[in-house]
Design a protein around this motif. Structure first.
Motif, mmCIF file in Angstrom:
data_model
loop_
_atom_site.group_PDB
_atom_site.id
_atom_site.type_symbol
_atom_site.label_atom_id
_atom_site.label_comp_id
_atom_site.label_asym_id
_atom_site.label_seq_id
_atom_site.Cartn_x
_atom_site.Cartn_y
_atom_site.Cartn_z
ATOM 1 N N ALA A 1 0.815 -1.221 0.000
ATOM 2 C CA ALA A 1 0.000 0.000 0.000
ATOM 3 C C ALA A 1 0.846 1.267 0.000
ATOM 4 O O ALA A 1 0.389 2.326 -0.428
ATOM 5 C CB ALA A 1 -0.929 0.003 1.201
ATOM 6 N N ASN A 2 2.094 1.174 0.441
ATOM 7 C CA ASN A 2 2.990 2.333 0.479
ATOM 8 C C ASN A 2 3.894 2.421 -0.749
ATOM 9 O O ASN A 2 4.768 3.276 -0.812
ATOM 10 C CB ASN A 2 3.836 2.301 1.750
ATOM 11 N N GLY A 3 3.721 1.499 -1.694
ATOM 12 C CA GLY A 3 4.527 1.509 -2.908
ATOM 13 C C GLY A 3 5.843 0.764 -2.786
ATOM 14 O O GLY A 3 6.631 0.740 -3.724
ATOM 15 N N LYS A 4 6.098 0.135 -1.641
ATOM 16 C CA LYS A 4 7.326 -0.642 -1.459
ATOM 17 C C LYS A 4 7.221 -1.938 -2.262
ATOM 18 O O LYS A 4 6.138 -2.506 -2.395
ATOM 19 C CB LYS A 4 7.538 -0.943 0.023
ATOM 20 N N THR A 5 8.344 -2.387 -2.816
ATOM 21 C CA THR A 5 8.345 -3.575 -3.671
ATOM 22 C C THR A 5 8.854 -4.799 -2.919
ATOM 23 O O THR A 5 9.809 -4.718 -2.147
ATOM 24 C CB THR A 5 9.205 -3.332 -4.929
ATOM 25 N N TRP A 6 8.210 -5.927 -3.204
ATOM 26 C CA TRP A 6 8.479 -7.194 -2.522
ATOM 27 C C TRP A 6 8.405 -8.354 -3.509
ATOM 28 O O TRP A 6 7.773 -8.243 -4.546
ATOM 29 C CB TRP A 6 7.437 -7.451 -1.435
ATOM 30 N N VAL B 1 -0.007 -13.040 -4.882
ATOM 31 C CA VAL B 1 -1.098 -12.236 -4.318
ATOM 32 C C VAL B 1 -1.849 -13.051 -3.260
ATOM 33 O O VAL B 1 -2.211 -12.531 -2.207
ATOM 34 C CB VAL B 1 -2.049 -11.749 -5.435
ATOM 35 N N GLU B 2 -2.050 -14.330 -3.514
ATOM 36 C CA GLU B 2 -2.710 -15.191 -2.535
ATOM 37 C C GLU B 2 -1.856 -15.347 -1.283
ATOM 38 O O GLU B 2 -2.381 -15.367 -0.163
ATOM 39 C CB GLU B 2 -3.021 -16.560 -3.148
ATOM 40 N N LEU B 3 -0.545 -15.442 -1.446
ATOM 41 C CA LEU B 3 0.343 -15.517 -0.285
ATOM 42 C C LEU B 3 0.269 -14.226 0.526
ATOM 43 O O LEU B 3 0.220 -14.249 1.755
ATOM 44 C CB LEU B 3 1.789 -15.780 -0.724
ATOM 45 N N PHE B 4 0.251 -13.097 -0.161
ATOM 46 C CA PHE B 4 0.139 -11.790 0.495
ATOM 47 C C PHE B 4 -1.164 -11.730 1.297
ATOM 48 O O PHE B 4 -1.184 -11.285 2.447
ATOM 49 C CB PHE B 4 0.192 -10.685 -0.562
ATOM 50 N N GLY B 5 -2.245 -12.208 0.706
ATOM 51 C CA GLY B 5 -3.527 -12.244 1.399
ATOM 52 C C GLY B 5 -3.490 -13.145 2.617
ATOM 53 O O GLY B 5 -4.055 -12.816 3.658
#
Length: 151
Positions: free
Chosen positions: A92-97, A140-144
């Motif tokens: 949400a802050n624009g940081k990349t992962w 995205v599923e892992l992030f969720g």
């Protein structure tokens, strides 16, 4: 004067409609729960109290549900690393992962400092080591799962 012919098909039409009406709710029933998945969460989330980053361990069933795929980090020029753009996530802050895959069914989010993106390839000055598997499908599923966004 009306014809009696259309009325002869009325009982047949009613029977077909009734059959469809009773069959449709069965289509909407949830899939049966397999004994292996009863009481077992699809992912175990262990937060690191220092970094706040979690280690996710997926069950075999959880892994198959998201059709997870990985690619390997490649060497770039100098100390840069090359990653597929599909592996990159933005918070949400624009940081990349990216999510790394250090062991079978185990995934950890790791920060990436992007230098450039070109032709679907990310050049990063900081990120996972060369040879590290990173998630390209299913991140995205892992992030969720890590942030419990499904509830």
């Amino acid at each position: 004067m009306t014809s009696q012919k259309p009325q002869r098909h009325l009982p047949l039409a009613a029977a077909v409609c009734a059959a469809l009406l009773f069959a449709l709710p069965a289509c909407a029933q949830p899939a049966a729960v397999t004994p292996a998945s009863v009481g077992e969460a699809p992912a175990k989330v262990e937060k690191n109290s220092t970094t706040g980053i979690a280690k996710l361990t997926l069950t075999e069933h959880g892994l198959s549900r998201i059709d997870l795929q990985t690619a390997t980090v490649a060497a770039g020029a100098g100390s840069d690393v090359l990653l597929p753009y599909a592996s990159l996530l933005y918070d949400a802050n624009g940081k990349t992962w990216v999510y790394t895959n250090p062991a079978p069914r185990v995934f950890e989010r790791q920060a990436v400092t992007v230098s450039k993106v070109e032709s679907g390839v990310v050049t990063a000055s900081q990120g996972p080591a060369v040879g590290t598997p990173v998630v390209t499908v299913g991140a995205v599923e892992l992030f969720g799962a890590e942030f419990n966004t499904g509830k």
